[in-house]
Motif scaffolding. Structure first.
Motif, mmCIF file in Angstrom:
data_model
loop_
_atom_site.group_PDB
_atom_site.id
_atom_site.type_symbol
_atom_site.label_atom_id
_atom_site.label_comp_id
_atom_site.label_asym_id
_atom_site.label_seq_id
_atom_site.Cartn_x
_atom_site.Cartn_y
_atom_site.Cartn_z
ATOM 1 N N SER A 38 11.039 4.388 9.047
ATOM 2 C CA SER A 38 11.505 3.973 7.872
ATOM 3 C C SER A 38 12.629 4.829 7.271
ATOM 4 O O SER A 38 13.465 4.476 6.587
ATOM 5 C CB SER A 38 10.333 3.915 6.849
ATOM 6 O OG SER A 38 9.816 4.988 6.609
ATOM 7 N N VAL A 39 12.427 6.098 7.612
ATOM 8 C CA VAL A 39 13.404 7.172 6.956
ATOM 9 C C VAL A 39 13.839 8.071 7.973
ATOM 10 O O VAL A 39 14.768 9.123 7.528
ATOM 11 C CB VAL A 39 12.427 8.283 6.023
ATOM 12 C CG1 VAL A 39 11.680 7.332 4.964
ATOM 13 C CG2 VAL A 39 11.679 9.015 6.690
ATOM 14 N N LYS A 40 13.888 7.808 9.116
ATOM 15 C CA LYS A 40 14.517 8.852 10.311
ATOM 16 C C LYS A 40 16.063 8.977 9.958
ATOM 17 O O LYS A 40 16.982 8.014 9.774
ATOM 18 C CB LYS A 40 14.337 8.051 11.609
ATOM 19 C CG LYS A 40 14.868 8.914 12.642
ATOM 20 C CD LYS A 40 14.980 8.011 14.183
ATOM 21 C CE LYS A 40 15.205 8.999 15.100
ATOM 22 N NZ LYS A 40 15.177 8.118 16.623
ATOM 23 N N GLY A 41 16.435 10.370 9.967
ATOM 24 C CA GLY A 41 17.846 10.549 9.723
ATOM 25 C C GLY A 41 18.559 10.515 8.506
ATOM 26 O O GLY A 41 19.684 10.868 8.171
ATOM 27 N N ARG A 42 17.686 10.105 7.515
ATOM 28 C CA ARG A 42 18.015 9.780 6.143
ATOM 29 C C ARG A 42 17.342 10.623 5.127
ATOM 30 O O ARG A 42 17.966 10.770 4.061
ATOM 31 C CB ARG A 42 17.936 8.265 5.770
ATOM 32 C CG ARG A 42 18.661 7.068 6.423
ATOM 33 C CD ARG A 42 18.606 5.824 5.959
ATOM 34 N NE ARG A 42 17.122 5.137 5.825
ATOM 35 C CZ ARG A 42 16.673 4.962 4.704
ATOM 36 N NH1 ARG A 42 17.242 5.121 3.452
ATOM 37 N NH2 ARG A 42 15.392 4.576 4.492
ATOM 38 N N PHE A 43 16.279 10.962 5.401
ATOM 39 C CA PHE A 43 15.436 11.628 4.267
ATOM 40 C C PHE A 43 15.105 13.113 4.862
ATOM 41 O O PHE A 43 14.962 13.284 6.182
ATOM 42 C CB PHE A 43 14.156 11.207 4.075
ATOM 43 C CG PHE A 43 14.189 9.924 3.131
ATOM 44 C CD1 PHE A 43 15.523 9.222 2.859
ATOM 45 C CD2 PHE A 43 13.144 9.266 2.687
ATOM 46 C CE1 PHE A 43 15.336 8.098 2.183
ATOM 47 C CE2 PHE A 43 13.054 8.208 2.132
ATOM 48 C CZ PHE A 43 14.266 7.535 1.676
ATOM 49 N N GLU B 234 0.700 -1.231 0.116
ATOM 50 C CA GLU B 234 -0.021 0.082 -0.055
ATOM 51 C C GLU B 234 0.818 1.195 -0.084
ATOM 52 O O GLU B 234 2.118 1.159 0.359
ATOM 53 C CB GLU B 234 -0.991 -0.127 1.225
ATOM 54 C CG GLU B 234 -1.835 -1.010 1.277
ATOM 55 C CD GLU B 234 -2.804 -0.844 2.142
ATOM 56 O OE1 GLU B 234 -3.925 -1.750 2.355
ATOM 57 O OE2 GLU B 234 -2.815 -0.258 3.290
ATOM 58 N N ARG B 235 0.174 2.278 -0.428
ATOM 59 C CA ARG B 235 1.021 3.520 -0.213
ATOM 60 C C ARG B 235 1.246 3.900 1.105
ATOM 61 O O ARG B 235 0.135 3.990 2.048
ATOM 62 C CB ARG B 235 0.132 4.596 -0.883
ATOM 63 C CG ARG B 235 0.793 6.006 -1.285
ATOM 64 C CD ARG B 235 0.077 6.933 -2.249
ATOM 65 N NE ARG B 235 -0.113 6.319 -3.570
ATOM 66 C CZ ARG B 235 -0.859 6.993 -4.509
ATOM 67 N NH1 ARG B 235 -1.217 8.384 -4.288
ATOM 68 N NH2 ARG B 235 -0.998 6.550 -5.521
ATOM 69 N N GLU B 236 2.347 4.418 1.187
ATOM 70 C CA GLU B 236 2.655 4.900 2.576
ATOM 71 C C GLU B 236 3.201 6.273 2.880
ATOM 72 O O GLU B 236 3.925 6.874 2.007
ATOM 73 C CB GLU B 236 3.710 3.911 3.461
ATOM 74 C CG GLU B 236 5.195 3.692 2.543
ATOM 75 C CD GLU B 236 6.001 2.897 3.698
ATOM 76 O OE1 GLU B 236 5.774 2.172 4.254
ATOM 77 O OE2 GLU B 236 7.229 2.907 3.034
ATOM 78 N N PHE B 237 2.996 6.920 4.025
ATOM 79 C CA PHE B 237 3.757 8.215 4.069
ATOM 80 C C PHE B 237 5.090 8.135 4.532
ATOM 81 O O PHE B 237 5.666 7.227 5.083
ATOM 82 C CB PHE B 237 3.033 8.568 5.481
ATOM 83 C CG PHE B 237 3.384 9.842 5.932
ATOM 84 C CD1 PHE B 237 4.266 9.959 6.900
ATOM 85 C CD2 PHE B 237 3.151 11.111 5.414
ATOM 86 C CE1 PHE B 237 4.905 10.967 7.381
ATOM 87 C CE2 PHE B 237 3.740 12.252 6.044
ATOM 88 C CZ PHE B 237 4.602 12.401 7.058
ATOM 89 N N VAL B 238 5.663 9.260 3.828
ATOM 90 C CA VAL B 238 7.186 9.288 4.120
ATOM 91 C C VAL B 238 7.525 10.495 4.877
ATOM 92 O O VAL B 238 8.189 10.748 5.904
ATOM 93 C CB VAL B 238 7.994 9.371 2.849
ATOM 94 C CG1 VAL B 238 9.473 9.573 2.794
ATOM 95 C CG2 VAL B 238 7.699 8.119 1.921
ATOM 96 N N ALA B 239 6.988 11.780 4.313
ATOM 97 C CA ALA B 239 7.288 13.062 5.266
ATOM 98 C C ALA B 239 6.159 14.227 4.840
ATOM 99 O O ALA B 239 5.669 13.997 3.571
ATOM 100 C CB ALA B 239 8.494 13.402 4.634
ATOM 101 N N ALA B 240 6.305 15.094 5.475
ATOM 102 C CA ALA B 240 5.270 16.287 5.244
ATOM 103 C C ALA B 240 5.868 17.444 5.619
ATOM 104 O O ALA B 240 6.592 17.627 6.605
ATOM 105 C CB ALA B 240 3.810 15.926 5.650
#
Length: 124
Positions: free
Chosen positions: A63-68, A44-50
């Protein structure tokens, strides 16, 4: 009519970096809070950042802590997603989305406008 166009995707190796861009047209960019989502094959589509209009941000920390890093340039009507230390599990189609609702928004149902997506593939 509001139009969102992503760019910057591609094929990279694990550990590399990419910067995605999303240009917004058709309405005042400051009216929107912006988000990045992704959808991997079979998932499913998932949230990354806002990011809200004034620069407040939130991330999917697991999933993206400190990388994105999400950012926006209101003068250029563009939102960015800087991705570093990429992993094969980051492989997905990345979508930007715009919401006229207040706040830094994580829920996809609150985003009214979507881009077509850009493919990011990370090889191991």
């Amino acid at each position: 009519q509001v139009h969102l166009e992503e760019s910057g995707g591609g094929l990279v190796q694990a550990g590399d970096s990419l910067r995605l861009s999303c240009a917004v047209s058709g309405r005042t960019f400051r009216d929107f809070n912006m988000g990045w989502f992704r959808q991997a094959p079979g998932k499913e589509r998932e949230f990354v950042a806002a990011i809200n209009w004034s620069g407040g941000v939130t991330y999917d920390e697991d999933s993206v802590k400190g990388r994105f890093t999400i950012s926006r340039d209101n003068a250029k009507n563009t939102v960015y997603l800087q991705m570093s230390s990429l992993k094969p599990e980051d492989t997905a189609v990345y979508y930007c989305a715009a919401s006229p609702l207040a706040g830094v928004i994580r829920g996809s149902s609150s985003y009214f406008y979507w881009g077509q997506g850009t493919q990011v593939t990370v090889s191991s």
